[in-house]
Design a protein around this motif. Sequence first.
Motif, PDB file in Angstrom:
ATOM      1  N   LYS A 291       0.829  -1.213   0.000  1.00  0.00           N
ATOM      2  CA  LYS A 291       0.000   0.000   0.000  1.00  0.00           C
ATOM      3  C   LYS A 291       0.859   1.256   0.000  1.00  0.00           C
ATOM      4  N   LYS A 292       1.958   1.224   0.788  1.00  0.00           N
ATOM      5  CA  LYS A 292       2.840   2.392   0.823  1.00  0.00           C
ATOM      6  C   LYS A 292       3.489   2.622  -0.538  1.00  0.00           C
ATOM      7  N   ILE A 293       3.958   1.494  -1.185  1.00  0.00           N
ATOM      8  CA  ILE A 293       4.559   1.633  -2.519  1.00  0.00           C
ATOM      9  C   ILE A 293       3.524   2.171  -3.500  1.00  0.00           C
ATOM     10  N   ARG A 294       2.297   1.576  -3.435  1.00  0.00           N
ATOM     11  CA  ARG A 294       1.242   2.056  -4.325  1.00  0.00           C
ATOM     12  C   ARG A 294       0.925   3.526  -4.077  1.00  0.00           C
ATOM     13  N   ASP A 295       0.851   3.895  -2.817  1.00  0.00           N
ATOM     14  CA  ASP A 295       0.565   5.297  -2.503  1.00  0.00           C
ATOM     15  C   ASP A 295       1.684   6.207  -2.989  1.00  0.00           C
ATOM     16  N   ALA A 296       2.946   5.723  -2.846  1.00  0.00           N
ATOM     17  CA  ALA A 296       4.063   6.537  -3.325  1.00  0.00           C
ATOM     18  C   ALA A 296       3.990   6.722  -4.846  1.00  0.00           C
TER      19      ALA A 296
END
Length: 454
Positions: A291-296
Amino acid sequence: MEQASRTVRGQGMSSIKEVVSSWSDVARLLRGGDSGALVPVVIPRDNRGLRWTTLVWFGLWALISGFMLLRGAWGPIAMVVAILSFILAALWWWRSSIVEIEEGTVGVLTKFGAISGPGLAPGRHYLWHPWARVAYVVDVTTEIPYAAPVLSSPTHENVPLKSIEFFLRFRIVDAIRFVQTIGAGNFDLVLSNSVQDAIRQRSRQVRTERAYDLRGSDVKDMQELLNRQLTRYGVQIMGCNIPDVQLPDQYREHLATRERVAKELVAYEKEWELTRKRRIDTLLMEIERSKKIRDAKIVEVKASLNKARKDVAQMLEERETEAQAIRYEIETQARTNLVAAQGEAKAQEQLATAYRDNRAVLGYELARRRLDVGANLAENAPRPVIVHTDAGSADNSALSTLLMAQLLPQIQAGAASRSRPALRQQPQPTGDEVAQAAGSAAQRAVQAVRGRQK
């Protein structure tokens, strides 16, 4: 006998009894018991009796003897002995009538063997009546602990439990009712039987595998049952509980095996739960990382999109600004050309009007100059000089005529010289000056028109 009774009732069960002792041992027996037994009631020994009356009878004998020997030497002595006997008897009676009741206890007073009054409160009391005595001293404030283990108590499946430990605390609330109705020895038997009945009723309600649940369970119903049974004896149960339950050896081994298997099952479930939780935590961490990678990435894409939009908007704004500037320039140039053309047209119109007006002015000036030239010519034209002479004078000689002829040119020259400065003082404009003045007026008119259009 007492030891045999304790063996029959079961080892570890408390016993209650009443003890006969002297007044000096009452407090020790009520607080500490006697030979491991609980002592809520003590029967004090009354050593008063009527022995003090011996001194009274001796005093009476001495008094009678004194009256009989009053005349002799022994009479006064007998009287003194009688008085001393009476005094000693009174002191003995006063000292033997004092009774001290311990704090927290009640003394049961009897007269002629019957209970009299509500009981003696703690403190010092005087029993002047010779047949009044304290028959019982009852502890009414201490909560007395009582242990009653029950052996072979059957469960719901009729499996006899090895033992059930039962512990209670009771207090004597009505000392007179207690000693009148039951007494300490009988109360011990009644209490043990009531406790065993209550425990057996409770054990019948539970299954064998859940017998250990009796430890520390709620026993308010048993307390209420015991209070209903023991209230008529002046006793109140203050609290009770079941501290321990022991199963039969064979069933305990079987239950131990089941407990071991249950513990292993619980340990396996905990291990599996820990493993499952660890895996779930790992998956959740991976999900959070994704999720963090996707959000980034979403943030980067949004930043790029915003930058592209900003660049496009800036470029469009610049193009629009350039187009607006070009349009304003074209409009300004067209408006300037239009104003210039209108101004030039008006200037030409005004110039033409000025030229037309200048032509009239020139004609007027030409006519004026013609008039001035004619006037000058008329002034400078030769004029005849008429010399008037008197007819009666005698000066008509040729010499006077000659002198007059010489002086006339000088007079005319002086008149001409005086008239020329007057003409020079008012110079007339030339044609070039008039044209130049007309051109300046036309330019001023054109500039005024342009200023109004701006």
